[in-house]
Write a protein that holds these residues in place. Structure first.
Motif, mmCIF file in Angstrom:
data_model
loop_
_atom_site.group_PDB
_atom_site.id
_atom_site.type_symbol
_atom_site.label_atom_id
_atom_site.label_comp_id
_atom_site.label_asym_id
_atom_site.label_seq_id
_atom_site.Cartn_x
_atom_site.Cartn_y
_atom_site.Cartn_z
ATOM 1 N N ALA A 128 -3.067 10.211 -31.383
ATOM 2 C CA ALA A 128 -3.200 11.691 -30.830
ATOM 3 C C ALA A 128 -1.849 12.140 -31.195
ATOM 4 O O ALA A 128 -1.432 13.462 -31.734
ATOM 5 N N PHE A 129 -0.630 11.329 -31.022
ATOM 6 C CA PHE A 129 0.645 11.804 -31.213
ATOM 7 C C PHE A 129 1.229 11.037 -32.615
ATOM 8 O O PHE A 129 2.258 10.789 -32.811
ATOM 9 N N LYS A 130 0.368 10.612 -33.583
ATOM 10 C CA LYS A 130 0.690 9.965 -34.966
ATOM 11 C C LYS A 130 1.696 10.814 -35.750
ATOM 12 O O LYS A 130 2.656 10.397 -36.215
ATOM 13 N N TYR A 131 1.593 12.094 -35.619
ATOM 14 C CA TYR A 131 2.488 12.983 -36.423
ATOM 15 C C TYR A 131 3.483 13.896 -35.803
ATOM 16 O O TYR A 131 3.955 14.612 -36.326
ATOM 17 N N ILE A 132 4.009 13.412 -34.661
ATOM 18 C CA ILE A 132 4.988 14.286 -33.823
ATOM 19 C C ILE A 132 5.920 12.769 -33.350
ATOM 20 O O ILE A 132 6.332 12.754 -32.299
ATOM 21 N N LYS A 133 6.485 12.276 -34.496
ATOM 22 C CA LYS A 133 7.417 11.163 -34.038
ATOM 23 C C LYS A 133 8.730 11.437 -33.678
ATOM 24 O O LYS A 133 9.244 10.757 -32.872
ATOM 25 N N LYS A 134 8.988 12.781 -33.761
ATOM 26 C CA LYS A 134 10.558 13.276 -33.154
ATOM 27 C C LYS A 134 10.163 13.775 -31.848
ATOM 28 O O LYS A 134 11.160 14.387 -31.247
ATOM 29 N N LEU A 135 9.216 13.579 -31.248
ATOM 30 C CA LEU A 135 8.925 13.937 -29.807
ATOM 31 C C LEU A 135 9.981 13.437 -29.116
ATOM 32 O O LEU A 135 10.133 12.396 -28.687
ATOM 33 N N GLU A 136 10.559 14.310 -28.071
ATOM 34 C CA GLU A 136 11.709 13.941 -27.277
ATOM 35 C C GLU A 136 11.142 14.062 -25.639
ATOM 36 O O GLU A 136 11.697 13.510 -24.983
ATOM 37 N N TYR A 137 10.090 15.287 -25.398
ATOM 38 C CA TYR A 137 9.805 15.374 -24.156
ATOM 39 C C TYR A 137 8.299 15.603 -23.918
ATOM 40 O O TYR A 137 7.717 16.466 -24.993
ATOM 41 N N ILE A 138 7.669 15.063 -23.297
ATOM 42 C CA ILE A 138 6.442 15.232 -22.996
ATOM 43 C C ILE A 138 6.092 15.305 -21.405
ATOM 44 O O ILE A 138 6.441 14.587 -20.763
ATOM 45 N N ASN A 139 5.272 16.226 -20.975
ATOM 46 C CA ASN A 139 4.949 16.493 -19.855
ATOM 47 C C ASN A 139 3.156 16.249 -19.520
ATOM 48 O O ASN A 139 2.497 17.165 -20.224
ATOM 49 N N LEU A 140 2.686 15.325 -18.882
ATOM 50 C CA LEU A 140 1.379 14.908 -18.712
ATOM 51 C C LEU A 140 0.905 15.126 -17.185
ATOM 52 O O LEU A 140 0.080 14.379 -16.700
ATOM 53 N N ALA A 141 1.821 15.871 -16.419
ATOM 54 C CA ALA A 141 1.692 15.986 -14.985
ATOM 55 C C ALA A 141 0.124 16.683 -14.875
ATOM 56 O O ALA A 141 -0.031 17.464 -15.368
#
Length: 456
Positions: A128-141
């Protein structure tokens, strides 16, 4: 010829539709950021309250920076032209009903911030996150996650902040390490972790052993009864809303960089000696809503600051909503250094031992509910509205009365003794008076021997 013109018109119209962006629609709001910061340059697009938004044929602006797709009742994140951009940095999919994120749905190579909170996610596909490798912040609350077995963070090498609040993950973390590559795979670059309300019962000894750069930890609203081994790199720690029964200075010994500490709504009964003595960088301390807390040691910050508070770094302290009745006047020196002090909502006993509080520079908004609980005549009176003469100590008054009574009794006995020896009738010998005092009889008789009396 007519057919040719019709076909040309259709192609032109199709091209026009495809080239039309969300900013030309009537269901999205766009605004351009004019800040000089290049990272924030671009269009901010808000497309909320439209369940069919991902089916729209509109495209994104070429310089889009932020896209808000919250509150659209989305159930699935699938391939869409709105989720393909080489400039999009922020994506908000929160407050939907998302249960699934399709593989390769998020083709956003520049994305740094992703908000998926308040959805119904139970599983996240490993790609699911394969093409967002620069991701710094994720909120799964506020999702329905119960395990990370089907979630991989290994390839998110730039991830430094993750929020997992209110997912039932506690059981899956009791025997696993979030930062272990063989486990759930959060990288050692994580600087901020929030795992509030995940039903965590225990933090095992090596839980944070691989968290080399963790600076902020929120682990509130769980079932922890003891303070665990805290990462020494922390600058912010929130232990609130756990059934922790006691704290000690040893719990915070190595936290030399800690600046913010929250200990709200615990089951502690006292703040002991040297509890915070080692926290030399601490600036903000909250100890609120601790309904069993009745004692705050004057030595809580150590001995040295009681005499010289020049090195006392604390700026803000809140003790509101607890069961404190008094505070030792020895704290006047360090408390006088604080920028903000909140003592509201306690059971203050307004006697002579508490009057020193009126000398502190407490802000007006922080003493509206700073009121007396005892003695009864002062109940609910605002401490800063009372004259100092009302802060008396009845206990001391009773002691003085006792002393006066004892002295009076001694004076009375002395007076009786003097009367006996000075004012007894002369014809009666004082010695005879003493001899006439009844003496208890013994088991045998002693015959008195009297000297003969010579006649003169």
């Amino acid at each position: 010829m007519r057919t040719f013109y019709i076909l040309f018109a259709l192609i032109a119209y199709s091209f026009k539709v495809q080239s039309t962006t969300l900013c030309d629609s009537d269901f999205c709001v766009c605004r351009h950021n004019n800040k000089s910061d290049r990272d924030l340059a671009g269009e901010f697009v808000v497309c909320s309250y439209d369940p069919s938004v991902l089916n729209r044929i509109f495209g994104l602006p070429e310089t889009v920076y932020s896209l808000d797709l919250s509150r659209n009742n989305l159930t699935t994140v699938r391939n869409s032209g709105l989720l393909q951009s080489n400039t999009l940095t922020e994506l908000y999919l929160n407050c939907n009903q998302i249960r699934e994120i399709k593989e390769n749905a998020l083709q956003l190579p520049k994305l740094k911030r992703l908000d998926l909170s308040d959805n119904e996610l139970e599983v996240i596909h490993e790609d699911a996150f394969k093409y967002i490798k620069k991701l710094e912040y994720i909120n799964l609350a506020n999702n329905r996650l119960t395990s990370f077995e089907k979630i991989s963070f290994h390839h998110l090498g730039n991830l430094n902040e993750i929020i997992l609040n209110n997912n039932d993950l506690g059981a899956s973390l009791e025997d696993n390490n979030l930062f272990d590559r063989s486990g759930y795979g959060l990288t050692h670059k994580i600087q901020s972790l929030s795992i509030s309300g995940i039903n965590l019962n225990v933090v095992h000894e090596n839980f944070f052993v691989d968290a080399f750069d963790l600076k902020k930890l929120v682990i509130s609203n769980n079932n922890l009864v003891d303070v665990f081994e805290i990462p020494f790199t922390l600058e912010y720690l929130d232990l609130s809303d756990n059934p922790i029964t006691q704290i000690s200075g040893e719990d915070f010994d190595d936290l030399l960089a800690l600046k913010d500490l929250k200990l709200n709504n615990l089951l502690i009964k006292q703040i002991p000696d040297y509890a915070f003595a080692s926290l030399h960088a601490l600036k903000n301390l909250e100890i609120e809503r601790n309904r069993n807390l009745t004692e705050f040691s004057p030595m809580a910050f150590g001995q040295e600051i009681l005499e010289d508070a020049d090195d006392f770094a604390l700026e803000n302290l809140s003790l509101k909503g607890s069961r404190l009745k008094t505070l030792d006047q020895k704290l006047e020196v360090p408390f006088g250094q604080l920028i903000r002090l909140d003592l509201q909502g306690n059971f203050w006993n307004c006697d002579c031992n508490l009057v020193w509080i009126k000398k502190l520079q407490i802000q007006k908004e922080d003493y509206e509910h700073l009121r007396c609980f005892t003695p009864k005549p002062l109940y609910n009176s605002r401490i800063f509205d009372l004259n100092e003469r009302y802060f008396s100590c009845p206990a001391n008054t009773r002691n003085v009365g006792t002393i006066i009574a004892v002295i009076s009794f001694c004076v009375l006995l002395t007076s009786i003794a003097l009367w006996i020896f000075l004012f007894l009738p002369k014809y009666q010998s004082r010695c005879n008076f003493v001899n006439n005092i009844p003496v208890p009889t013994a088991g045998y008789t002693v015959l008195p021997v009297h000297a003969p009396i010579q006649n003169r």
